[in-house]
Enzyme design. Sequence first.
Site, mmCIF file in Angstrom:
data_model
loop_
_atom_site.group_PDB
_atom_site.id
_atom_site.type_symbol
_atom_site.label_atom_id
_atom_site.label_comp_id
_atom_site.label_asym_id
_atom_site.label_seq_id
_atom_site.Cartn_x
_atom_site.Cartn_y
_atom_site.Cartn_z
ATOM 1 N N ARG A 84 -4.338 5.596 -89.309
ATOM 2 C CA ARG A 84 -3.209 4.820 -89.633
ATOM 3 C C ARG A 84 -3.955 3.453 -90.098
ATOM 4 N NH1 ARG A 84 1.126 4.473 -85.491
ATOM 5 N NH2 ARG A 84 1.398 6.759 -85.842
ATOM 6 N N ARG A 153 2.415 -3.772 -83.071
ATOM 7 C CA ARG A 153 1.911 -2.692 -84.223
ATOM 8 C C ARG A 153 2.237 -3.522 -85.534
ATOM 9 N NH1 ARG A 153 2.391 2.707 -82.674
ATOM 10 N NH2 ARG A 153 1.500 2.687 -80.532
ATOM 11 N N LYS A 219 3.365 0.177 -76.444
ATOM 12 C CA LYS A 219 3.515 -0.055 -77.706
ATOM 13 C C LYS A 219 4.373 -1.053 -78.051
ATOM 14 C CE LYS A 219 4.261 4.301 -79.326
ATOM 15 N NZ LYS A 219 4.722 5.049 -79.893
ATOM 16 N N LYS A 221 6.885 -3.139 -80.989
ATOM 17 C CA LYS A 221 7.167 -3.223 -82.511
ATOM 18 C C LYS A 221 8.213 -4.174 -83.000
ATOM 19 C CE LYS A 221 6.538 1.781 -82.762
ATOM 20 N NZ LYS A 221 7.171 3.349 -83.032
ATOM 21 N N CYS A 440 9.744 12.944 -89.902
ATOM 22 C CA CYS A 440 8.641 12.572 -89.287
ATOM 23 C C CYS A 440 7.289 13.761 -89.719
ATOM 24 C CB CYS A 440 8.793 12.474 -87.722
ATOM 25 S SG CYS A 440 8.854 13.982 -86.942
ATOM 26 N N CYS A 446 0.845 16.768 -85.529
ATOM 27 C CA CYS A 446 1.256 16.105 -84.551
ATOM 28 C C CYS A 446 1.387 16.865 -83.136
ATOM 29 C CB CYS A 446 2.813 15.692 -84.744
ATOM 30 S SG CYS A 446 3.461 14.552 -83.242
ATOM 31 N N CYS A 485 10.662 16.180 -82.482
ATOM 32 C CA CYS A 485 10.873 16.038 -80.946
ATOM 33 C C CYS A 485 11.631 14.725 -80.687
ATOM 34 C CB CYS A 485 9.289 15.828 -80.372
ATOM 35 S SG CYS A 485 8.546 14.096 -80.342
ATOM 36 N N CYS A 489 10.058 9.342 -84.502
ATOM 37 C CA CYS A 489 9.382 8.686 -85.247
ATOM 38 C C CYS A 489 10.044 8.547 -86.605
ATOM 39 C CB CYS A 489 8.090 9.419 -85.301
ATOM 40 S SG CYS A 489 7.101 9.534 -83.914
HETATM 41 FE FE1 SRM Z 1 5.600 7.660 -83.874
HETATM 42 C C1 SRM Z 1 3.824 9.325 -81.180
HETATM 43 C C2 SRM Z 1 3.962 9.637 -85.937
HETATM 44 C C3 SRM Z 1 6.939 5.910 -86.110
HETATM 45 C C4 SRM Z 1 8.146 6.646 -81.694
HETATM 46 N N1 SRM Z 1 4.201 9.108 -83.811
HETATM 47 C C5 SRM Z 1 3.340 9.468 -82.434
HETATM 48 C C6 SRM Z 1 2.308 10.332 -82.808
HETATM 49 C C7 SRM Z 1 1.054 9.335 -83.040
HETATM 50 C C8 SRM Z 1 1.839 11.432 -81.728
HETATM 51 C C9 SRM Z 1 0.964 11.300 -80.869
HETATM 52 O O1 SRM Z 1 1.159 10.261 -79.847
HETATM 53 O O2 SRM Z 1 0.058 12.166 -80.551
HETATM 54 C C10 SRM Z 1 2.710 10.725 -84.308
HETATM 55 C C11 SRM Z 1 1.359 11.106 -85.158
HETATM 56 C C12 SRM Z 1 1.986 12.410 -85.862
HETATM 57 C C13 SRM Z 1 0.849 12.536 -87.339
HETATM 58 O O3 SRM Z 1 0.348 13.624 -87.122
HETATM 59 O O4 SRM Z 1 0.650 11.684 -88.182
HETATM 60 C C14 SRM Z 1 3.671 9.661 -84.556
HETATM 61 N N2 SRM Z 1 5.370 7.722 -85.704
HETATM 62 C C15 SRM Z 1 4.754 8.677 -86.601
HETATM 63 C C16 SRM Z 1 4.956 8.395 -88.151
HETATM 64 C C17 SRM Z 1 3.547 8.716 -88.909
HETATM 65 C C18 SRM Z 1 6.195 9.167 -88.558
HETATM 66 C C19 SRM Z 1 6.182 9.342 -89.953
HETATM 67 O O5 SRM Z 1 6.389 10.493 -90.360
HETATM 68 O O6 SRM Z 1 6.363 8.374 -90.609
HETATM 69 C C20 SRM Z 1 5.405 6.674 -87.916
HETATM 70 C C21 SRM Z 1 4.101 5.897 -88.062
HETATM 71 C C22 SRM Z 1 4.740 4.406 -87.778
HETATM 72 C C23 SRM Z 1 3.645 3.457 -88.146
HETATM 73 O O7 SRM Z 1 3.226 3.452 -89.266
HETATM 74 O O8 SRM Z 1 3.109 2.733 -87.090
HETATM 75 C C24 SRM Z 1 5.823 6.672 -86.732
HETATM 76 N N3 SRM Z 1 7.191 6.505 -83.958
HETATM 77 C C25 SRM Z 1 7.820 5.912 -84.951
HETATM 78 C C26 SRM Z 1 8.771 5.491 -84.683
HETATM 79 C C27 SRM Z 1 9.736 4.859 -85.759
HETATM 80 C C28 SRM Z 1 9.721 2.958 -85.927
HETATM 81 O O9 SRM Z 1 8.829 2.681 -85.035
HETATM 82 O O10 SRM Z 1 10.526 2.463 -86.685
HETATM 83 C C29 SRM Z 1 9.543 5.679 -83.562
HETATM 84 C C30 SRM Z 1 10.585 5.367 -82.874
HETATM 85 C C31 SRM Z 1 10.900 3.888 -82.532
HETATM 86 C C32 SRM Z 1 10.263 3.402 -81.208
HETATM 87 O O11 SRM Z 1 8.882 3.361 -81.297
HETATM 88 O O12 SRM Z 1 11.018 3.412 -80.368
HETATM 89 C C33 SRM Z 1 8.226 6.304 -82.950
HETATM 90 N N4 SRM Z 1 5.962 7.856 -81.800
HETATM 91 C C34 SRM Z 1 6.971 7.508 -80.981
HETATM 92 C C35 SRM Z 1 6.687 7.726 -79.844
HETATM 93 C C36 SRM Z 1 7.782 7.402 -78.551
HETATM 94 C C37 SRM Z 1 7.758 5.852 -77.829
HETATM 95 C C38 SRM Z 1 8.294 5.979 -76.935
HETATM 96 O O13 SRM Z 1 8.993 4.587 -76.543
HETATM 97 O O14 SRM Z 1 8.725 6.761 -76.029
HETATM 98 C C39 SRM Z 1 5.683 8.484 -79.624
HETATM 99 C C40 SRM Z 1 4.954 9.080 -78.284
HETATM 100 C C41 SRM Z 1 4.312 7.906 -77.378
HETATM 101 O O15 SRM Z 1 4.253 6.761 -77.811
HETATM 102 O O16 SRM Z 1 4.095 8.342 -76.288
HETATM 103 C C42 SRM Z 1 5.080 8.531 -80.934
HETATM 104 FE FE1 SF4 Z 2 5.405 14.058 -83.659
HETATM 105 FE FE2 SF4 Z 2 7.841 13.879 -82.436
HETATM 106 FE FE3 SF4 Z 2 6.801 11.654 -83.880
HETATM 107 FE FE4 SF4 Z 2 7.810 13.784 -84.976
HETATM 108 S S1 SF4 Z 2 8.953 12.460 -83.537
HETATM 109 S S2 SF4 Z 2 5.662 12.755 -85.397
HETATM 110 S S3 SF4 Z 2 7.181 15.363 -83.694
HETATM 111 S S4 SF4 Z 2 6.060 12.609 -81.985
#
Ligand code: SRM
Ligand code: SF4
Length: 583
Positions: A84, A153, A219, A221, A440, A446, A485, A489
């Site tokens: 990223r 981040r 994390k 944000k 997402c 993922c 899920c 994201c």
């Molecule tokens: Fe996310 C984990 C993709 C924005 C909440 N997210 C992941 C992972 C890294 C999976 C992993 O941990 O193995 C995903 C990688 C997928 C892949 O193959 O690329 C992933 N998240 C993404 C992206 C790429 C989605 C997209 O299609 O655009 C976004 C990248 C953002 C960036 O550039 O930094 C992305 N993730 C978000 C958002 C939206 C936001 O931040 O505005 C959220 C919800 C907001 C929040 O954080 O509360 C989000 N991602 C999560 C979570 C749950 C965090 C939590 O508080 O429980 C995880 C899992 C974790 O952290 O354990 C996660």
């Molecule tokens: Fe993966 Fe769930 Fe985030 Fe979608 S919402 S990118 S399935 S961790």
Amino acid sequence: MTQSENKNSSATNSKLSEVEKIKNSSRYLRGTLKESLDDELTGSLAEADTQLIKFHGAYQQQDRELDSERKRQKLEPLYSFMIRVRVPGGIITPQQWLKLDQIADTYASGTLKLTTRQAVQFHGIFKKKLKKTIQAINDTLLDTIAACGDVNRNVMCSVNPGQSLVFDEVQAFAKELNDYFTPQTSAYHEIWLNKKLVAGGEPVEDFEPIYGKTYLPRKFKTAIAVPPYNDTDVFTNDLGFIAIEEDGKLIGYNVTAGGGLGTTFGMPETYPRLADLVGFVTPERALKLAEAIVLFQKDNGNRENRKIARLKYTIDRLGFDFFIKDIYKRAGFEPEPSKPFAFESTGDRYGWERAADGLWYLGLFVEGGRLKDFENLKYRTVLKEIAQIHTGDFRVTANQNIIVAKVTDNKKIELDSILQKYGILEYIKKSGLRRNSVACVALNTCTLAFAEAERYLPSLIDKLEIILAENGLANEDITIRMTGCPNGCGRPWIAEIGFIGKAPGLYNLYLGGGFTGNRFNTLYREMLNEEQIIAELTPIIFSYAQNRNNAERFGDFVVRNGYVKPGPTVLPDYRKLNMNFQI
Ligand code: SRM
Ligand code: SF4
């Protein structure tokens, strides 16, 4: 060592989560990453290093579709990495764009993924190419440190300038926040950029003035929104800033805290939460308050259970009053009550628009944020050709789209001919539903996905578009978001129509999110397949077309008509002063 550093570094407590122990013994994020990278016997990293590499901006993944076949052949999974790129405020120069475009082919899977946090991701990078890829990214003067991991981040910032005159100033603040909270460890330079070990050979302890040895519990944000656009979904962030203008001048920010979306099915102690308004600060005081909030979370966040470690849970566990008093004390001042503000939407603006700075901005829709050359749509080629002559910059939006920014009248003529050559202006005239869609990544990369999102939502929209067109709603802006899920994201809880994957081909359907990002949606039906989704939505769309009040948004309509109860809504400033509140 400060008191809090001392508290965090005593990570020998057996109740601490594994990740805390890994961070504590990592010597400021070094771990055995170097050894793992050199190990040619496997495409993966040592277990602990898979956690540490996140702080450096990469995730270990595996091709999930090949898993069973490779197992049958007694091979390890096909490991590869997602990297990223951190893009503060989403701004990328044309020169950087051209290099990123090249990296996609040279080292990765040939696509660029624009993320929901204004970053750019590459997928499918094998271990032996990781170092070269990170070096190539750094050569563009962008980086990957702190793009992931338990730190602040990539800082988001509104990218739709519209008629705001404060836009550049606010963008500069996003960059300042981003830089201020960047980890100081030299491990990143040492491991990826061949810089010598600190102190001439032996790794000695670095110093992390903000984070200490164990960084944040989870994390963190940060986002900035410039009204009337809530294009960064500011209330879903741990820390938020809403720019307040008076007579075309930036007078300060309303600060928000405690937003977050990640949840886990079957764990009611996890929940999405909208941020609270903390108060108004002048631009000079904004960084100080931000630091106070980050330090509050560092010292008080849960370090035993990562599922409930985000700031939203820390605030709810200790109480909002405790939080407020603590951050005022750390900052050394009490913010003023929040100022009035009004948001219009969370979406992007498409096509050409002349902004308040007199320059042109071109909003381009990128479905699912995935940039590649499709047979009928040469999107990467178009952006490459634009980058070759563009004198302004590019802006990645938090809705996974891209803006070609700061275009002069003369350049606009040149860019228009590229757009016409490839039919791009026609492409962005998509239905109101598609224009407002976010999905997402989910499968295939993922590791946490239960169901498809990016690869499936476009075909579901194909079907919904037919129903909308039959009801005269083809051009109606309706927000629709899907994730594979409940981690959230694609920020599904804030959409008017939200889908969260529960199992392959099965989704929970949520309705009634606020169009301006002020209200969560509510669960409407569980475990629906495509046929059931269409069957549920068809009569609601029909009724919306027939019975809505003038210009009533879909999300408001389904709440008013009792399809769902209203979800949690952003509350006024906690002092509940008499404000002209209109979000
Ligand atoms: Fe996310 C984990 C993709 C924005 C909440 N997210 C992941 C992972 C890294 C999976 C992993 O941990 O193995 C995903 C990688 C997928 C892949 O193959 O690329 C992933 N998240 C993404 C992206 C790429 C989605 C997209 O299609 O655009 C976004 C990248 C953002 C960036 O550039 O930094 C992305 N993730 C978000 C958002 C939206 C936001 O931040 O505005 C959220 C919800 C907001 C929040 O954080 O509360 C989000 N991602 C999560 C979570 C749950 C965090 C939590 O508080 O429980 C995880 C899992 C974790 O952290 O354990 C996660
Ligand atoms: Fe993966 Fe769930 Fe985030 Fe979608 S919402 S990118 S399935 S961790």
